[in-house]
Structure formats: structure tokens, C-alpha cells
Design a protein around this motif. Structure first.
Motif, short mmCIF file in Angstrom:
data_model
loop_
_atom_site.label_atom_id
_atom_site.label_comp_id
_atom_site.label_asym_id
_atom_site.label_seq_id
_atom_site.Cartn_x
_atom_site.Cartn_y
_atom_site.Cartn_z
N LEU A 19 0.81 -1.22 0.00
CA LEU A 19 0.00 0.00 0.00
C LEU A 19 0.84 1.26 0.00
CD1 LEU A 19 -2.77 -1.00 2.55
CD2 LEU A 19 -2.80 -1.14 0.06
N GLY A 20 2.16 1.17 -0.07
CA GLY A 20 3.03 2.34 -0.06
C GLY A 20 4.34 2.05 -0.75
N HIS A 21 5.26 3.01 -0.69
CA HIS A 21 6.57 2.89 -1.32
C HIS A 21 7.64 3.08 -0.27
CE1 HIS A 21 4.74 3.10 -5.33
NE2 HIS A 21 3.98 4.07 -4.83
N PHE A 22 8.76 2.48 -0.51
CA PHE A 22 9.88 2.67 0.39
C PHE A 22 11.17 2.66 -0.42
CE2 PHE A 22 9.51 -1.86 -0.14
CZ PHE A 22 10.81 -2.33 -0.13
N GLY A 23 12.24 3.16 0.16
CA GLY A 23 13.52 3.19 -0.54
C GLY A 23 13.57 4.27 -1.60
N PHE A 24 14.54 4.13 -2.52
CA PHE A 24 14.75 5.17 -3.54
C PHE A 24 13.73 5.12 -4.67
CE2 PHE A 24 17.66 1.63 -4.36
CZ PHE A 24 17.25 1.22 -5.62
N GLU A 25 12.78 4.19 -4.61
CA GLU A 25 11.71 4.23 -5.60
C GLU A 25 10.77 5.41 -5.36
OE1 GLU A 25 8.95 1.08 -5.58
OE2 GLU A 25 8.79 0.95 -3.39
N CYS A 26 10.96 6.07 -4.23
CA CYS A 26 10.16 7.27 -3.94
C CYS A 26 10.70 8.51 -4.63
CB CYS A 26 10.12 7.54 -2.43
SG CYS A 26 9.35 6.23 -1.47
N LEU A 27 11.90 8.41 -5.23
CA LEU A 27 12.50 9.59 -5.84
C LEU A 27 11.62 10.22 -6.92
CD1 LEU A 27 16.27 8.52 -6.06
CD2 LEU A 27 15.22 10.15 -4.49
N PRO A 28 11.04 9.46 -7.83
CA PRO A 28 10.17 10.10 -8.83
C PRO A 28 9.01 10.85 -8.20
CG PRO A 28 10.72 7.87 -9.50
CD PRO A 28 11.20 8.02 -8.10
N HIS A 29 8.44 10.31 -7.13
CA HIS A 29 7.32 10.98 -6.47
C HIS A 29 7.79 12.27 -5.80
CE1 HIS A 29 4.80 7.42 -7.10
NE2 HIS A 29 5.86 6.71 -6.77
N GLN A 30 9.01 12.26 -5.26
CA GLN A 30 9.55 13.49 -4.69
C GLN A 30 9.73 14.56 -5.77
OE1 GLN A 30 13.11 12.78 -2.43
NE2 GLN A 30 12.31 10.91 -1.49
N LEU A 31 10.22 14.11 -6.93
CA LEU A 31 10.42 15.05 -8.04
C LEU A 31 9.11 15.62 -8.52
CD1 LEU A 31 12.45 16.32 -9.99
CD2 LEU A 31 12.15 14.34 -11.48
N VAL A 32 8.09 14.78 -8.62
CA VAL A 32 6.77 15.25 -9.05
C VAL A 32 6.21 16.26 -8.06
CG1 VAL A 32 4.37 14.54 -9.41
CG2 VAL A 32 6.24 13.20 -10.40
N THR A 33 6.33 15.94 -6.77
CA THR A 33 5.81 16.85 -5.74
C THR A 33 6.52 18.20 -5.79
OG1 THR A 33 5.32 14.96 -4.32
CG2 THR A 33 5.40 17.13 -3.28
N LYS A 34 7.84 18.18 -5.93
CA LYS A 34 8.60 19.42 -5.99
C LYS A 34 8.24 20.23 -7.24
CE LYS A 34 13.33 21.21 -5.95
NZ LYS A 34 14.77 20.86 -5.91
N SER A 35 8.09 19.56 -8.36
CA SER A 35 7.75 20.25 -9.61
C SER A 35 6.38 20.89 -9.53
CB SER A 35 7.80 19.27 -10.78
OG SER A 35 9.10 18.73 -10.94
N ILE A 36 5.44 20.18 -8.92
CA ILE A 36 4.09 20.74 -8.79
C ILE A 36 4.12 21.97 -7.88
CG2 ILE A 36 1.80 20.29 -7.85
CD1 ILE A 36 2.04 17.43 -8.83
N GLN A 37 4.92 21.93 -6.83
CA GLN A 37 5.01 23.08 -5.93
C GLN A 37 5.64 24.28 -6.63
OE1 GLN A 37 7.21 21.61 -2.58
NE2 GLN A 37 5.44 20.54 -1.67
N GLN A 38 6.68 24.04 -7.42
CA GLN A 38 7.36 25.14 -8.12
C GLN A 38 6.54 25.66 -9.29
OE1 GLN A 38 11.18 23.53 -9.23
NE2 GLN A 38 12.09 23.93 -7.21
N GLY A 39 5.74 24.81 -9.91
CA GLY A 39 5.00 25.22 -11.09
C GLY A 39 5.85 25.07 -12.34
N PHE A 40 5.22 25.26 -13.49
CA PHE A 40 5.88 25.08 -14.77
C PHE A 40 5.76 26.35 -15.60
CE2 PHE A 40 4.41 21.01 -13.25
CZ PHE A 40 5.49 20.16 -13.47
N SER A 41 6.65 26.47 -16.56
CA SER A 41 6.61 27.62 -17.48
C SER A 41 6.77 27.11 -18.90
CB SER A 41 7.71 28.63 -17.14
OG SER A 41 8.99 28.05 -17.34
N PHE A 42 6.17 27.83 -19.82
CA PHE A 42 6.23 27.45 -21.23
C PHE A 42 6.09 28.72 -22.06
CE2 PHE A 42 4.50 25.07 -25.03
CZ PHE A 42 5.66 24.38 -25.27
N ASN A 43 6.99 28.87 -23.05
CA ASN A 43 7.04 30.09 -23.86
C ASN A 43 6.82 29.73 -25.33
OD1 ASN A 43 7.81 31.43 -21.46
ND2 ASN A 43 9.94 30.91 -21.84
N ILE A 44 5.86 30.39 -25.94
CA ILE A 44 5.48 30.11 -27.33
C ILE A 44 5.66 31.37 -28.15
CG2 ILE A 44 3.61 29.37 -28.85
CD1 ILE A 44 2.40 27.87 -26.53
#
Length: 421
Positions: A19-44
Motif C-alpha cells: 500500500l506504499g513505497h519505500f527506498g529510492f523508488e520514492c525519488l520520482p514521487h519526490q520530483l513530481v511533488t517538488k515540480s508541482i510546488q514550483q510550477g511550470f513555465s512554457f514560452n510560445i
């Protein structure tokens, strides 16, 4: 500890479910959480002639409302209109910057049409480059304004690309990711549209113009991107109006012959563009901008500044060694220039001294000549004065003699009269 529970099945087999994750398999989830907090930018960057629906397509893609007035065809110069939107979808925030050309193609000079675009793209690279060179950098708060994708709008003529379009594409294809679009595709029949697409791609290939190719190295998107590469250039239609089709409301245009649905893939390629641009390849566009186009600009700038990776003997050089060498070379150049300036200054001083001496000699000669003339004039005047004084003395002497003679004559006349009496 891992949270687990046991589930009893019909076969009386216990299944262990995590029902959960442990070890370094959590790294992608940490990256996703940090990216969502920082937000994204896109220039067209939207490049195209006036009236091709650039702003309308952007509004359709991102469900925004630019509310801009129709542009005139009589602008003296090409202008770039920059709009920034703070968008949110679910819990994901996006800072969208849209740069649109205004007056593109309305000038007689082709260079006047594409040069502002090139200057703007280079200016964003230069701003990032200068931030990168700072001792104290602040990329965490830095708003990256580098253009990630250029939507190049092609007029739906059905014939071929214009000379200005080819020239512009040749100039910017090494600076931005270009996705060509056939604007207002509902003005061309399906058969003519396919022929027009083939003509455009053949012209791009024959002129050596590199457009953005959707990546096929990722197995999850390789098949989709490969299929989308075959549909380039995308034939798009933008519209924010909603019309009723059957029992549902769709975005589209109502014509006497029927309804053109913007989000119907049988009618146009709007959905393909949206999926490729926003759902599949957004991060790849940003990555290519940084690793390819910006790196090319950065390399050229550093080479112009005199930096290189290897020395004259093809041995690798560190940045410190290059800096010290450039500093020494600059110091020697400054000394040479200083010596040259001193030599030129002394030479100018000597020339001025010679000129002043010559001028002084000329003035002295002129003074002596005038003095001599003045002396001669004085002598002449003194001589004339002497003669005049002699004449005056002679005059008074003659006057005195005349008076004496006259007095004697009168006395003689008086004596004669007395004798006669």
C-alpha cells in the motif's frame, strides 16, 4: 515499514499487496511533488501574417481570452506583443508566455520583417547567458523567457511557401523549435490540403530548413510521435464559439453547408497539435531548447569572447587557464595601446609645438614688418612736419617783410603828400 494486508481468495491463496513505497523508488514521487510546488513555465512564439488567427488558436489551445483588436496592415515595423498568463489545471500551475508578431509580412523589406524576431530570440538567450555568468546566480527565482517552440503560421494559399516565409524559417530554424501550421485550414478542401502539405514539406527539405521532429526514442510515445511526424504541417482551425451538434455543444464554426468542429480530428489537426504540444512533448521541447539551441548560442558567444576547450597543442584547457591567458593578453594589449596613445600624444604635442613656433615666427615677422613700416611712416611724417615748419617760418618771415614793406610804403606816400603841401 511497509503497510500490507492479506486478502483471502477463492483458491485460499494469500496475496501480499503493498500500500506504499519505500527506498529510492520514492525519488520520482519526490520530483513530481517538488515540480508541482514550483510550477511550470512554457514560452510560445507565434509567427505569421496578420489575420491568420494566431491569437485565436492560442485562446483555443489554452482556453484563454486575449481580447485583442484586429491588427492593421499598415504598420511601419514588425512588433512583438508579449502576453503572460497564469493558468491552472487541477493542481498544476503553468506560467504561459505567448509572443505574437504584429505586422509580419506588411513591409517592403524582407529583412525588416524577420530581423525583430531574430533579435528577440537572441535577446532571451543573452539574458539567460548573462544570468549564468553571474557569481551569485538565482535560477530558482529566474523567469526563463527563452522561446521553447515557434508556431509558424502558413497562409492557406494552396500553392507554395512565400519567399519571406522561407527566408524567416532559414534564419530561425537553428534558434527555435519550429512547428509549421497551415492556418485557417477550413478554407481548403481535403484533397487540396494533402497536396499543399506535401508541397510545403518538399520545399522545407529542398531548402534545408530543419523543423522540430517529435522524438521517437521513447518507447511509450515512439509510435504516436512517428505517426504525428507524418502529419506535419498540421492543418489547424481556431475558434472559441460553441455550436450545437446533435444534443451536445462543441467548439466550431457554423457554415451554411454544416459545422466545422475544432476538436474533430476528421475536420482538422487541432487535437493532434494540442496532444503533441501539451500532453506529450512539452518537456522535450524545453529540453531541446536548452541542450541544442541555447548551447549553440552559448558556444558561439564564448568563442567570440576567446574561450576554447583546447590549446594550440590540442591539450585540454581549464576555464582558469583560459581566463588567466585572456587576462594576460588583455593586459598586454592595454599596455600596447597605452604606449601607442602616449606615442601619438607626444607626436601630436611635437606637431603642435612646431606649429606654434611657426605661427609665433610668422607673427614676429609680421610684427617686425609692421614695426618697420611704422618707423618709415614716422620718419616720413617727421620729414613732412619739418618741411611744413620751414614753410610756416618762411611764411611768417615773408609776412613780416611784407608788413615792413607796406609800412615803409605808407610812410613814403605820407612824406610825399607833405612835400606837396
Amino acid at each position: 515499514l511497509t503497510c500490507v494486508f492479506f486478502q483471502q481468495k477463492e483458491e485460499n491463496i494469500r496475496c501480499l499487496t503493498m500500500l506504499g513505497h519505500f527506498g529510492f523508488e520514492c525519488l520520482p514521487h519526490q520530483l513530481v511533488t517538488k515540480s508541482i510546488q514550483q510550477g511550470f513555465s512554457f514560452n510560445i512564439l507565434c509567427v505569421g501574417e496578420t489575420g491568420l488567427g494566431k491569437s485565436t488558436l492560442i485562446d483555443t489551445l489554452f482556453n484563454t481570452n486575449s481580447r485583442e483588436k484586429k491588427s492593421s496592415h499598415f504598420r511601419p515595423n514588425v512588433e512583438l506583443k508579449i502576453q503572460t498568463y497564469q493558468l491552472q489545471e487541477s493542481n498544476v500551475q503553468l506560467k504561459l508566455t505567448v509572443v505574437t508578431t504584429v505586422g509580419y509580412g506588411d513591409q517592403m523589406s524582407k529583412e525588416a520583417s524577420y530581423q525583430p524576431i531574430v533579435s528577440y530570440v537572441d535577446a532571451q538567450f543573452e539574458a539567460y547567458f548573462q544570468e549564468e555568468l553571474k557569481i551569485k546566480r538565482s535560477f530558482a527565482d529566474y523567469h526563463d523567457t527563452r522561446i521553447h517552440v515557434c508556431l509558424f503560421f502558413i497562409a492557406p494559399t494552396g500553392h507554395s511557401l512565400k519567399a519571406l516565409d522561407l527566408l524567416t524559417l532559414k534564419t530561425i530554424d537553428s534558434k527555435v523549435n519550429i512547428i509549421p501550421l497551415i492556418a485557417k485550414a477550413d478554407t481548403i478542401s481535403k484533397n487540396d490540403l494533402q497536396t499543399f502539405k506535401s508541397k510545403i514539406m518538399n520545399e522545407l527539405i529542398s531548402n534545408g530548413i530543419q523543423i522540430y521532429q517529435f522524438p521517437t526514442d521513447d518507447k511509450t510515445t515512439a509510435q504516436m510521435n512517428s505517426s504525428m511526424n507524418e502529419h506535419l504541417p498540421f492543418a489547424v482551425v481556431g475558434c472559441m464559439d460553441e455550436v450545437k451538434v446533435g444534443k451536445r455543444m462543441v467548439r466550431g464554426r457554423l457554415y451554411p453547408w454544416g459545422v466545422l468542429q475544432v476538436e474533430n480530428e476528421n475536420h482538422c489537426d487541432f487535437v493532434k497539435l494540442r496532444d503533441m504540444l501539451l500532453c506529450t512533448n512539452t518537456e522535450h521541447l524545453k529540453e531541446v531548447t536548452h541542450t541544442k539551441h541555447y548551447e549553440c548560442y552559448r558556444r558561439c558567444r564564448l568563442q567570440k569572447m576567446g574561450f576554447t576547450d583546447v590549446g594550440p597543442d590540442n591539450q585540454p584547457l581549464s576555464f582558469q587557464e583560459i581566463y588567466e591567458a585572456k587576462r594576460k593578453e588583455f593586459h598586454e594589449q592595454c599596455q600596447r595601446e597605452e604606449e601607442e596613445l602616449k606615442h601619438k600624444f607626444m607626436q601630436r604635442v611635437m606637431e603642435k609645438e612646431i606649429a606654434f613656433k611657426e605661427t609665433e615666427k610668422e607673427l614676429q615677422d609680421k610684427f617686425e614688418r609692421l614695426k618697420r613700416i611704422q618707423q618709415e611712416e614716422t620718419i616720413k611724417l617727421e620729414e613732412e612736419k619739418r618741411k611744413l615748419d620751414e614753410e610756416i617760418m618762411n611764411f611768417y618771415k615773408m609776412k613780416a617783410d611784407s608788413e615792413i614793406s607796406q609800412t615803409q610804403g605808407c610812410a613814403n606816400i605820407k612824406k610825399d603828400k607833405d612835400r606837396k603841401k
